[in-house]
Design an enzyme around this catalytic site. Structure first.
Site, PDB file in Angstrom:
ATOM      1  N   SER A  27       3.681   2.397   8.081  1.00 18.70           N
ATOM      2  CA  SER A  27       3.966   2.077   9.489  1.00 18.70           C
ATOM      3  C   SER A  27       5.340   2.562   9.918  1.00 18.70           C
ATOM      4  O   SER A  27       5.586   2.816  11.090  1.00 18.70           O
ATOM      5  CB  SER A  27       3.901   0.555   9.701  1.00 18.70           C
ATOM      6  N   GLY A  81       0.811  -1.222   0.000  1.00 14.10           N
ATOM      7  CA  GLY A  81       0.000   0.000   0.000  1.00 14.10           C
ATOM      8  C   GLY A  81       0.839   1.265   0.000  1.00 14.10           C
ATOM      9  O   GLY A  81       0.368   2.330  -0.391  1.00 14.10           O
ATOM     10  N   HIS A 115      -0.074  -9.974 -26.181  1.00 13.60           N
ATOM     11  CA  HIS A 115       0.806 -10.895 -26.901  1.00 13.60           C
ATOM     12  C   HIS A 115       1.012 -12.196 -26.144  1.00 13.60           C
ATOM     13  O   HIS A 115       1.856 -13.002 -26.509  1.00 13.60           O
ATOM     14  CB  HIS A 115       2.144 -10.204 -27.186  1.00 13.60           C
ATOM     15  N   THR A 158       8.457  -1.411   7.999  1.00 12.30           N
ATOM     16  CA  THR A 158       8.623  -2.442   6.971  1.00 12.30           C
ATOM     17  C   THR A 158      10.111  -2.608   6.661  1.00 12.30           C
ATOM     18  O   THR A 158      10.775  -1.661   6.214  1.00 12.30           O
ATOM     19  CB  THR A 158       7.809  -2.061   5.714  1.00 12.30           C
ATOM     20  N   GLU A 182      -6.094  -7.742  -0.593  1.00 12.48           N
ATOM     21  CA  GLU A 182      -6.076  -7.416   0.842  1.00 12.48           C
ATOM     22  C   GLU A 182      -7.465  -7.126   1.418  1.00 12.48           C
ATOM     23  O   GLU A 182      -7.759  -7.536   2.533  1.00 12.48           O
ATOM     24  CB  GLU A 182      -5.144  -6.228   1.083  1.00 12.48           C
TER      25      GLU A 182
HETATM   26  O1  PA5 Z   1      -1.819  -2.163   2.630  1.00  6.52           O
HETATM   27  C1  PA5 Z   1      -1.199  -2.861   3.427  1.00  6.52           C
HETATM   28  O2  PA5 Z   1      -1.617  -3.084   4.573  1.00  6.52           O
HETATM   29  C2  PA5 Z   1       0.142  -3.483   3.039  1.00  6.52           C
HETATM   30  O3  PA5 Z   1       0.210  -3.644   1.663  1.00  6.52           O
HETATM   31  C3  PA5 Z   1       1.299  -2.631   3.550  1.00  6.52           C
HETATM   32  O4  PA5 Z   1       1.267  -1.365   2.922  1.00  6.52           O
HETATM   33  C4  PA5 Z   1       2.651  -3.309   3.311  1.00  6.52           C
HETATM   34  O5  PA5 Z   1       2.739  -4.493   4.038  1.00  6.52           O
HETATM   35  C5  PA5 Z   1       3.817  -2.412   3.716  1.00  6.52           C
HETATM   36  O6  PA5 Z   1       3.621  -1.881   4.997  1.00  6.52           O
HETATM   37  P1  PA5 Z   1       3.864  -0.331   5.234  1.00  6.52           P
HETATM   38  O7  PA5 Z   1       2.953   0.383   4.292  1.00  6.52           O
HETATM   39  O8  PA5 Z   1       3.522  -0.086   6.667  1.00  6.52           O
HETATM   40  O9  PA5 Z   1       5.304  -0.085   4.926  1.00  6.52           O
END
Ligand code: PA5
Length: 337
Positions: free
Chosen positions: A96, A52, A238, A99, A222
């Site tokens: 967060s 995300g 293709h 990561t 998700e």
């Molecule tokens: O949307 C989510 O919860 C995940 O895809 C996180 O974004 C991903 O695990 C990475 O974590 P963060 O965005 O805290 O770095």
């Protein structure tokens, strides 16, 4: 239906850019006797992050097809940065701040002498960048990283403007119009959800909407806990397209494009071929007066489709336990250093 943070997206976007340090270009960071000068010119931009947070790079990649960005944008979703970089600006994005892949990439960037800027709600990323005196933009919180997308994206756009990579300031409000339009289109989003429920969606996108396709896939994974496939044309025309001749059941075909996209006629032609094999074509046209408006409409609208699907299937959308479990194990085993 619970829309989670989507109605807050406009305020998340606006609040997130208030914390961008005014002295960004006059920062100097010294590491191991070497000084990194944030005022110097850069020759490329690396946007690093996962899931995300990492999707911000994909979205900016889309926008560059329309804006003609002044420097190459390199999207890096890994534990290491690409080897051959000369003078990049590195934007490390982690909602967060914890990561491991993104922290490792940011550390590597600074060790290699690249100006590095963090975008995060806090965590270890904010801590180590602060300790070094490197810029870090603290953004407002949301229910989960992906629901805070505008707060991750908007500061990155402003940073790129400050580094002379793009002129976006006059378009920021139009992006907010796109987000608002998506929330008003909820019934339409629910209609699309009804057409793809219990299928594996094949997401067909133009090259200039790759980011929207990836984001939709990630939201399906998700929020809805669905598998999905992204096929970017012309390349997907293709190979992936040959599979429509097969007998495999349970796929749906979603075509996403903007009317003004360079490849729009190509995607419409491909859609005709898919339909000629008896497959239903579900189309999502990204409307908007500016590239940012249509892009933000697309990611918000398709996000709402995944929330509608989650509701239809009785799925709790926010939790992503397998991701958390993996992150815990990676940390315990110190897999990423
Ligand atoms: O949307 C989510 O919860 C995940 O895809 C996180 O974004 C991903 O695990 C990475 O974590 P963060 O965005 O805290 O770095």
């Amino acid at each position: 239906m619970n829309l989670l943070d989507y109605p807050r997206w406009p305020s998340l976007a606006r609040e997130s850019i208030l914390n961008i340090p005014v002295d960004l270009r006059s920062r100097r960071v010294t590491i191991q006797g070497r000084t990194i000068d944030y005022g110097e010119d850069v020759d490329s931009v690396v946007i690093t992050g996962m899931g995300g947070s990492g999707v911000v790079g994909d979205i900016i990649g889309d926008l560059c097809w329309f804006w003609g960005c002044g420097k190459p944008i390199i999207v890096s979703k890994g534990m290491r940065l690409p080897r051959a970089l000369s003078k990049p600006l590195v934007i490390a994005i982690s909602y967060s701040g914890n990561t491991a892949e993104t922290i490792a990439s940011a550390r590597e960037a600074l060790n290699r002498g690249f100006p590095t800027i963090g975008i995060t709600t806090g965590g270890k990323l904010a801590q180590f960048l602060n300790e070094l005196g490197a810029p870090v933009i603290i953004i407002p919180k949301a229910s989960a990283p992906r629901y805070g997308l505008p707060a991750l994206l908007y500061p990155a756009l402003v940073i790129l403007e400050r580094f002379g990579v793009m002129n976006v300031a006059s378009e920021l409000e139009s992006g907010i119009v796109g987000m608002e339009k998506a929330v008003k289109s909820l019934e339409e989003a629910q209609g699309i959800a009804r057409r793809i429920v219990n299928t594996v969606p094949v997401i067909w996108v133009t090259e200039s909407r790759r980011g929207v396709g990836i984001r939709f896939k990630n939201d399906l994974n998700e929020n809805t806990k669905y598998y999905a496939i992204v096929s970017v044309i012309p390349e997907g025309a293709h190979n992936d397209i040959a599979a429509v001749m097969g007998k495999q059941q349970g796929l749906s075909h979603v075509f996403i494009y903007g009317e003004g996209d360079y490849e729009a006629r190509y995607l419409e032609t491909l859609m005709e071929v898919v339909k000629s094999y008896g497959k239903e074509a579900i189309t999502v046209k990204l409307s908007g007066g500016t590239p940012l408006e249509s892009e933000m409409f697309g990611v918000a609208f398709l996000g709402l489709v995944t929330l509608a699907l989650a509701e239809m299937t009785g799925t709790e959308p926010v939790g992503t336990e397998p991701i958390d479990k993996l992150k815990r194990l990676l940390d315990e085993r110190k897999v990423i250093t």
